[in-house]
Design an enzyme around this catalytic site. Structure first.
Site, PDB file in Angstrom:
ATOM      1  N   CYS A 148      13.724  55.888 -70.989  1.00 46.35           N
ATOM      2  CA  CYS A 148      13.631  57.308 -70.641  1.00 46.35           C
ATOM      3  C   CYS A 148      12.946  57.468 -69.275  1.00 46.35           C
ATOM      4  CB  CYS A 148      12.957  58.093 -71.755  1.00 46.35           C
ATOM      5  SG  CYS A 148      13.204  59.885 -71.606  1.00 46.35           S
ATOM      6  N   HIS A 183      16.695  57.216 -75.663  1.00 44.09           N
ATOM      7  CA  HIS A 183      15.639  56.576 -76.455  1.00 44.09           C
ATOM      8  C   HIS A 183      16.282  55.633 -77.468  1.00 44.09           C
ATOM      9  CE1 HIS A 183      12.058  58.854 -75.200  1.00 44.09           C
ATOM     10  NE2 HIS A 183      12.883  59.878 -75.027  1.00 44.09           N
ATOM     11  N   GLU A 227      14.851  53.697 -79.467  1.00 35.49           N
ATOM     12  CA  GLU A 227      14.040  53.704 -80.693  1.00 35.49           C
ATOM     13  C   GLU A 227      14.330  54.927 -81.559  1.00 35.49           C
ATOM     14  OE1 GLU A 227      11.583  56.207 -77.871  1.00 35.49           O
ATOM     15  OE2 GLU A 227      13.029  54.557 -77.731  1.00 35.49           O
TER      16      GLU A 227
END
Length: 199
Positions: free
Chosen positions: A78, A181, A183
């Site tokens: 990011c 992102h 994750e």
């Protein structure tokens, strides 16, 4: 061992939680020795570019990161991806790490699309990349951003369409970046993080 760089402006623990889920050894640290000993580095980031670069400079780690990126894989996530570039024009002009040539500029999507881009979007592959092993063209990942990288097409691994082409993933030498992102991107994001861990 992956060192997740802690400079006070990162989405550290969601990244760490994803690596823990994958069973990947990791540490959250702002210690120079830890970065030098680690096999790989992750530079997370949320917030404004200038503030993040200021916080990173305050750690004294900028030159260490630049040096280590010549020797081992580094993944920016990011805002951390944006910091890999030469400069950003968010709230003025701020120098970045200069690990990939290009600039970070406000998105100006065609049509009636909102800024920031927030939510899931399908990747369009542009260049081959080891981080995309097992990922299919068109899989979706999760974004939250108002600024995007402008760089040489050969460094762009994947785009998304958001009122025009928006850089989603980059790669140059040992340096990789995800504007999204991983994750927070379900199985697709976990594949990308696993591939990074296995480099």
């Amino acid at each position: 061992m992956i060192a997740i760089i802690d400079y006070g402006a990162g989405n550290l623990f969601s990244v760490q939680n994803a690596l823990n889920y994958l069973g990947v050894e990791n540490i959250v640290t702002n210690n120079k020795d830890d970065l030098e000993k680690a096999d790989k580095l992750i530079l997370p980031g949320v917030g404004a570019f200038a503030d993040a670069m200021s916080k990173l400079a305050a750690t004294g780690l900028i030159e260490t990161i630049r040096q280590q990126a010549q020797k081992k894989p580094l993944l920016g996530i990011c805002l951390g991806m944006q910091m890999l570039f030469d400069k950003s024009f968010e709230f003025g002009e701020t120098e970045g790490l200069g690990l990939i040539h290009g600039t970070v500029e406000l998105m100006k999507p065609e049509g009636n699309l909102n800024i920031p881009q927030m939510g899931w979007n399908a990747m369009e592959f542009n260049e081959p990349c080891s981080l995309l092993k097992g990922v299919d063209n068109g899989e979706s990942v999760y974004f939250v951003h108002s600024f995007a990288a402008k760089c040489n097409s050969r460094d762009v691994v994947a785009y998304v369409d958001y009122g025009g082409k928006v850089t989603a993933m980059v790669s140059s030498g040992n340096v990789f970046g995800c504007q999204f992102h991983p994750e927070k991107s379900g199985d697709t994001g976990l594949k990308i993080l696993r591939n990074f861990a296995e480099l």
